[in-house]
Write a protein that holds these residues in place. Structure first.
Motif, PDB file in Angstrom:
ATOM      1  N   GLU A   1       0.822  -1.204   0.000  1.00  0.00           N
ATOM      2  CA  GLU A   1       0.000   0.000   0.000  1.00  0.00           C
ATOM      3  C   GLU A   1       0.861   1.261   0.000  1.00  0.00           C
TER       4      GLU A   1
ATOM      5  N   LEU B   1       2.634   1.616  -3.515  1.00  0.00           N
ATOM      6  CA  LEU B   1       1.768   2.121  -4.583  1.00  0.00           C
ATOM      7  C   LEU B   1       1.600   3.644  -4.487  1.00  0.00           C
TER       8      LEU B   1
ATOM      9  N   LEU C   1       3.625   2.217 -14.514  1.00  0.00           N
ATOM     10  CA  LEU C   1       3.716   1.356 -13.341  1.00  0.00           C
ATOM     11  C   LEU C   1       3.231  -0.030 -13.727  1.00  0.00           C
TER      12      LEU C   1
ATOM     13  N   VAL D   1       2.780  -3.923 -11.941  1.00  0.00           N
ATOM     14  CA  VAL D   1       2.809  -4.638 -10.666  1.00  0.00           C
ATOM     15  C   VAL D   1       2.444  -6.098 -10.910  1.00  0.00           C
TER      16      VAL D   1
ATOM     17  N   VAL E   1      -3.858  -3.986  -5.390  1.00  0.00           N
ATOM     18  CA  VAL E   1      -3.380  -3.326  -6.614  1.00  0.00           C
ATOM     19  C   VAL E   1      -4.561  -2.900  -7.481  1.00  0.00           C
TER      20      VAL E   1
ATOM     21  N   PHE F   1      -6.482   0.035  -5.970  1.00  0.00           N
ATOM     22  CA  PHE F   1      -5.705   1.277  -6.036  1.00  0.00           C
ATOM     23  C   PHE F   1      -5.744   1.861  -7.442  1.00  0.00           C
ATOM     24  N   LEU F   2      -5.489   1.026  -8.440  1.00  0.00           N
ATOM     25  CA  LEU F   2      -5.478   1.522  -9.823  1.00  0.00           C
ATOM     26  C   LEU F   2      -6.855   2.013 -10.241  1.00  0.00           C
TER      27      LEU F   2
END
Length: 314
Positions: free
Chosen positions: A224, A227, A240, A242, A253, A256-257
């Protein structure tokens, strides 16, 4: 160099970054900065170096001293090795200065295969599980002091283990007898005595070992933080990528995205399309290993890579 570790999605990860607008057909003299969040055994790092210009800089992080020792054998002035978690990457680069960031969240094969590291329930070794052996409690030390409730929470939350309470209760009962598990096989046997059913082909200790490893190394907290740091460091147009290996990581992930690719406008607010603010990220896509890669490297089977690009402000 120890080449026993086979990096997952090697070509795909490098392509994901290099095909971004800041690194596609770059000027060889461009001083691009790229970050490899986990050196591992150097597969992604060396593949990236092969594609970057002569003036580029690659910052490669790892918490594992064994990985750092391997990294230091690479003779390339463009490479800077950092013994730290990628969660701290914003302490080593300026905001909006980085053209590409790769986070490979998987544990490396040597960490699993070397019994003294304590990650594998299949190999007899001390119950350590720390990626950075210079700090923090070992898994054995934590199990010697944690309550039934704490152990249950960790195994249930990070391992999604439905027998978490029974495992925790048995660990604490054994501890009361002076038999707290000190080795990998002791813990694996203890778990096997409690977990009577499991998916075909999966060892009963799989989820418990995953949970303890994640907890001991603060893997989800680091993810976290990493990111957020990555978002602050990327230049507009920077990419980015991941790579995650289980649902807990991938969920963080993905969410977040998705959150950073949306713009929230209060309902009823009169805003014209041209006046809408831009989201921070644009989701480029996701990639999974091919059938051929999985057949050659079974540890790739659960991997998924998500790719996003920082918006170029108008």
């Amino acid at each position: 160099m120890n080449m026993t570790h086979r990096p997952v999605l090697l070509a795909e990860a490098v392509t994901a970054l290099i095909s971004g607008p800041l690194l596609l057909n770059p000027n060889p003299a461009a001083a691009s900065v790229v970050i490899d969040g986990t050196f591992g055994r150097g597969g992604h790092t060396q593949a990236l170096l092969a594609q970057l210009g002569s003036q580029a800089q690659l910052l490669s992080f790892d918490k594992d001293l064994d990985a750092i020792a391997v990294a230091e054998t690479i003779n390339d002035s463009r490479l800077k090795i950092i013994h730290d978690s990628f969660a701290q990457m914003d302490q080593y680069a300026e905001p909006e200065s980085v053209a590409g960031i790769l986070l490979d969240l998987g544990i490396s094969s040597p960490q699993v295969d070397e019994a003294h590291r304590g990650f594998s329930f299949r190999r007899e070794g001390p119950l350590d599980m720390r990626m950075n052996t210079e700090q923090g409690l070992t898994a054995a030390e934590w199990l010697e002091q944690a309550s039934v409730e704490e152990i249950t929470y960790v195994i249930k939350t990070y391992g999604e283990e439905r027998f978490a309470f029974q495992i925790a209760k048995t660990i604490v009962a054994k501890r009361a007898e002076g038999l707290s598990p000190q080795t990998t096989t002791a813990l694996a046997n203890l778990v096997a005595s409690v977990v009577r059913t499991r998916e075909p082909g999966q060892d009963p200790a799989t989820r418990t070992f995953q949970a303890l490893r994640i907890f001991i190394n603060r893997e989800l907290e680091d993810l976290e933080l990493g990111l957020k740091a990555a978002l602050s460091l990327l230049k507009p147009g920077g990419r980015l990528a991941v790579i995650s290996f289980h649902s807990l990581e991938d969920r963080i992930v993905k969410q977040f995205l998705q959150a950073q690719s949306k713009v929230e406008i209060p309902r009823g607010l009169p805003v014209r399309d041209k006046d809408l603010p831009q989201s921070a990220l644009e989701i480029i896509g996701r990639v999974k290993p091919s059938d051929q890669e999985i057949s050659e490297n079974p540890r790739a089977r659960s991997a998924i890579m998500r790719i996003a690009e920082k918006r170029i402000q108008a």
